[in-house]
Design a protein around this motif. Sequence first.
Motif, mmCIF file in Angstrom:
data_model
loop_
_atom_site.group_PDB
_atom_site.id
_atom_site.type_symbol
_atom_site.label_atom_id
_atom_site.label_comp_id
_atom_site.label_asym_id
_atom_site.label_seq_id
_atom_site.Cartn_x
_atom_site.Cartn_y
_atom_site.Cartn_z
ATOM 1 N N CYS A 161 17.973 -32.619 23.623
ATOM 2 C CA CYS A 161 18.715 -31.369 23.819
ATOM 3 C C CYS A 161 17.894 -30.247 23.185
ATOM 4 O O CYS A 161 17.739 -30.187 21.962
ATOM 5 C CB CYS A 161 20.097 -31.460 23.187
ATOM 6 N N GLN A 162 17.379 -29.356 24.018
ATOM 7 C CA GLN A 162 16.513 -28.286 23.528
ATOM 8 C C GLN A 162 17.328 -27.111 22.985
ATOM 9 O O GLN A 162 18.511 -26.958 23.293
ATOM 10 C CB GLN A 162 15.592 -27.806 24.658
ATOM 11 N N ARG A 163 16.654 -26.291 22.183
ATOM 12 C CA ARG A 163 17.302 -25.087 21.641
ATOM 13 C C ARG A 163 17.060 -23.918 22.582
ATOM 14 O O ARG A 163 15.993 -23.792 23.179
ATOM 15 C CB ARG A 163 16.754 -24.769 20.253
ATOM 16 N N TYR A 164 18.088 -23.077 22.657
ATOM 17 C CA TYR A 164 18.016 -21.896 23.524
ATOM 18 C C TYR A 164 18.216 -20.648 22.671
ATOM 19 O O TYR A 164 19.228 -20.508 21.978
ATOM 20 C CB TYR A 164 19.100 -21.987 24.602
ATOM 21 N N ASP A 165 17.230 -19.755 22.705
ATOM 22 C CA ASP A 165 17.309 -18.496 21.964
ATOM 23 C C ASP A 165 18.161 -17.533 22.782
ATOM 24 O O ASP A 165 17.740 -17.036 23.833
ATOM 25 C CB ASP A 165 15.906 -17.929 21.751
ATOM 26 N N MET A 166 19.374 -17.291 22.302
ATOM 27 C CA MET A 166 20.331 -16.497 23.065
ATOM 28 C C MET A 166 19.957 -15.023 23.104
ATOM 29 O O MET A 166 20.414 -14.291 23.981
ATOM 30 C CB MET A 166 21.733 -16.698 22.498
ATOM 31 N N GLN A 167 19.146 -14.574 22.173
ATOM 32 C CA GLN A 167 18.737 -13.173 22.179
ATOM 33 C C GLN A 167 17.479 -12.976 23.017
ATOM 34 O O GLN A 167 17.379 -12.028 23.788
ATOM 35 C CB GLN A 167 18.523 -12.686 20.744
ATOM 36 N N GLY A 168 16.554 -13.918 22.874
ATOM 37 C CA GLY A 168 15.317 -13.825 23.661
ATOM 38 C C GLY A 168 15.436 -14.422 25.044
ATOM 39 O O GLY A 168 14.515 -14.299 25.851
ATOM 40 N N LYS A 169 16.556 -15.107 25.332
ATOM 41 C CA LYS A 169 16.801 -15.743 26.634
ATOM 42 C C LYS A 169 15.702 -16.728 27.004
ATOM 43 O O LYS A 169 15.256 -16.810 28.149
ATOM 44 C CB LYS A 169 16.924 -14.697 27.761
ATOM 45 N N GLN B 215 12.282 -28.008 17.094
ATOM 46 C CA GLN B 215 13.557 -28.311 16.433
ATOM 47 C C GLN B 215 14.659 -28.689 17.431
ATOM 48 O O GLN B 215 15.754 -28.150 17.434
ATOM 49 C CB GLN B 215 13.999 -27.125 15.582
ATOM 50 N N GLU B 216 14.323 -29.642 18.298
ATOM 51 C CA GLU B 216 15.320 -30.132 19.249
ATOM 52 C C GLU B 216 16.283 -31.087 18.546
ATOM 53 O O GLU B 216 16.054 -31.502 17.417
ATOM 54 C CB GLU B 216 14.620 -30.874 20.393
ATOM 55 N N LYS B 217 17.340 -31.445 19.254
ATOM 56 C CA LYS B 217 18.221 -32.513 18.810
ATOM 57 C C LYS B 217 18.132 -33.655 19.814
ATOM 58 O O LYS B 217 17.786 -33.451 20.978
ATOM 59 C CB LYS B 217 19.675 -32.037 18.715
ATOM 60 N N PHE B 218 18.459 -34.840 19.342
ATOM 61 C CA PHE B 218 18.523 -35.992 20.229
ATOM 62 C C PHE B 218 19.895 -36.627 20.114
ATOM 63 O O PHE B 218 20.453 -36.719 19.023
ATOM 64 C CB PHE B 218 17.444 -37.022 19.871
ATOM 65 N N TYR B 219 20.424 -37.049 21.272
ATOM 66 C CA TYR B 219 21.714 -37.723 21.295
ATOM 67 C C TYR B 219 21.551 -39.119 21.881
ATOM 68 O O TYR B 219 20.710 -39.342 22.765
ATOM 69 C CB TYR B 219 22.734 -36.906 22.094
ATOM 70 N N LEU B 220 22.358 -40.060 21.374
ATOM 71 C CA LEU B 220 22.286 -41.446 21.814
ATOM 72 C C LEU B 220 23.074 -41.653 23.096
ATOM 73 O O LEU B 220 24.142 -41.043 23.284
ATOM 74 C CB LEU B 220 22.846 -42.370 20.733
ATOM 75 N N ALA B 221 22.582 -42.521 23.967
ATOM 76 C CA ALA B 221 23.244 -42.791 25.242
ATOM 77 C C ALA B 221 24.696 -43.198 25.051
ATOM 78 O O ALA B 221 25.531 -42.965 25.925
ATOM 79 C CB ALA B 221 22.487 -43.870 26.005
ATOM 80 N N VAL C 217 22.689 -28.498 29.143
ATOM 81 C CA VAL C 217 23.226 -28.295 27.795
ATOM 82 C C VAL C 217 22.098 -28.001 26.814
ATOM 83 O O VAL C 217 21.072 -28.695 26.784
ATOM 84 C CB VAL C 217 24.015 -29.546 27.331
ATOM 85 N N TYR C 218 22.289 -26.962 26.006
ATOM 86 C CA TYR C 218 21.318 -26.548 24.996
ATOM 87 C C TYR C 218 22.016 -26.347 23.655
ATOM 88 O O TYR C 218 23.225 -26.140 23.586
ATOM 89 C CB TYR C 218 20.646 -25.227 25.397
ATOM 90 N N ILE C 219 21.229 -26.381 22.588
ATOM 91 C CA ILE C 219 21.693 -25.913 21.288
ATOM 92 C C ILE C 219 21.479 -24.400 21.287
ATOM 93 O O ILE C 219 20.410 -23.929 21.697
ATOM 94 C CB ILE C 219 20.858 -26.518 20.143
ATOM 95 N N GLY C 220 22.455 -23.635 20.873
ATOM 96 C CA GLY C 220 22.319 -22.185 20.885
ATOM 97 C C GLY C 220 21.788 -21.649 19.566
ATOM 98 O O GLY C 220 22.280 -22.008 18.498
ATOM 99 N N LYS C 221 20.771 -20.801 19.644
ATOM 100 C CA LYS C 221 20.263 -20.100 18.465
ATOM 101 C C LYS C 221 20.582 -18.621 18.659
ATOM 102 O O LYS C 221 20.054 -17.973 19.568
ATOM 103 C CB LYS C 221 18.756 -20.308 18.328
ATOM 104 N N ASN C 222 21.489 -18.117 17.834
ATOM 105 C CA ASN C 222 21.886 -16.716 17.925
ATOM 106 C C ASN C 222 21.507 -16.041 16.612
ATOM 107 O O ASN C 222 22.249 -16.089 15.634
ATOM 108 C CB ASN C 222 23.398 -16.623 18.176
ATOM 109 N N ALA C 223 20.297 -15.455 16.606
ATOM 110 C CA ALA C 223 19.705 -14.926 15.349
ATOM 111 C C ALA C 223 19.628 -16.079 14.348
ATOM 112 O O ALA C 223 18.973 -17.077 14.613
ATOM 113 C CB ALA C 223 20.515 -13.749 14.832
ATOM 114 N N THR C 224 20.330 -15.977 13.214
ATOM 115 C CA THR C 224 20.258 -17.054 12.215
ATOM 116 C C THR C 224 21.390 -18.072 12.379
ATOM 117 O O THR C 224 21.457 -19.038 11.641
ATOM 118 C CB THR C 224 20.341 -16.456 10.792
#
Length: 400
Positions: A265-273, A279-285, A320-327
């Motif tokens: 699951c990759q991170r998505y910079d919500m400000q930079g689009k 710094q990804e996350k991984f989820y188990l099946a 699905v992404y992890i959201g990064k909104n500034a800090t």
Amino acid sequence: MIVRPYYLDILKTYREVPLVKILAGIRRCGKSTILDMLKEDLLDSGIAADHVIHLRYTSEELDDSMTARQMYCDIKEKMADSERYYLLLDEVQEVDGWEKAVNSLLEDANTDIYVTGSNSRLMSGEISTYLTGRYISIPVFTLSFSEYMEFKKDSSRTPKELLNDYIRMGGFPIVALGNFDERSSYQIVEGIYNSVITSDITRRHNITNFDLFNRVVKYVVENVGKTFSANAIVKFMKSEGRSLSVEAVYNYLEWLEKAFVIYRCQRYDMQGKTVLKTQEKFYLADASLKYCIMGFNPKSVAAMLENIVYFELRRKGYDVYIGKNATKEIDFVAVRRDERIYVQVCRTLPEESDREIANLLEIKDHYPKYVVTLDELAAGNINGVRIVHLADFLLSKDYY
């Protein structure tokens, strides 16, 4: 056989479409049963039985020397006329070069083709050579909670008790179909896990230092729902007196992904689009994979709730992404065409509510925002943020 209509509906959507339908997922997640369901549906719709060719290519049933040409000829021999044939080919990756055979059958015969597979040989580079633009990949996951409820419809247990079972014992169909206690369930899942590791990873990639590989797997399992990098794993291994290169870590993670044990699951910079590469996350099946390896620990439930919500969003067709909104971090930004929802996951409220809700309120748009929790008394709406019990979120048809 308990029907899983979600997958049957997808396959009906693509019926007669001139694409190879590839059902891909971890071993024992139900792919073979979905083909059985499809066969039954084809016969019920009036397709003649001799025009539905259903073949299994599991290692136990397969001659090791079978070639793609033999596979092609074997199937062609079963096609006696020019009418349409429906090919249901299970675990095709066991045949080297299966893509050539399937491509030829797609081109040279009147066919509608469905295949399944559960490891990296299914999705090898050969697909891009022989089936470019001519296949659709349909991910198959273990049971959703809705499907789990259907599997347990004759149980005397309440929905709340079934949710607890689902969280603790996961959604592998073989476990859900039985009436196993926790220990037996984990033993079954451990068998599935060992089969994947042995057949789909260790043997295929000639891993010689199995102990080192196993320690990396354990690190990933321990850190489900947390961001980490390959460098972090290397440093951790060094602290334990083990030597491992960043390249080796990348390989291990890729092999686990291709065997459908973990999902990135990759991170998505919500400000930079933009989608971030670090710094990804991984989820188990399936959540049960963690418990069969590490044992059940109530402290790990919060991370596994995240795991469950991630796959529910995937099942509903979201990217699905992890959201990064500034800090600030948003657990999930889920995107489907022009739709978007934001989701925070926490075990209980109100202890965690301030942070979870505040992070969502900082997002200045009008897309739906949710906090998903196990707290039964927390349901409601706070400044437009919807507080939803996990069971309601999992059983919801859609989110608005």
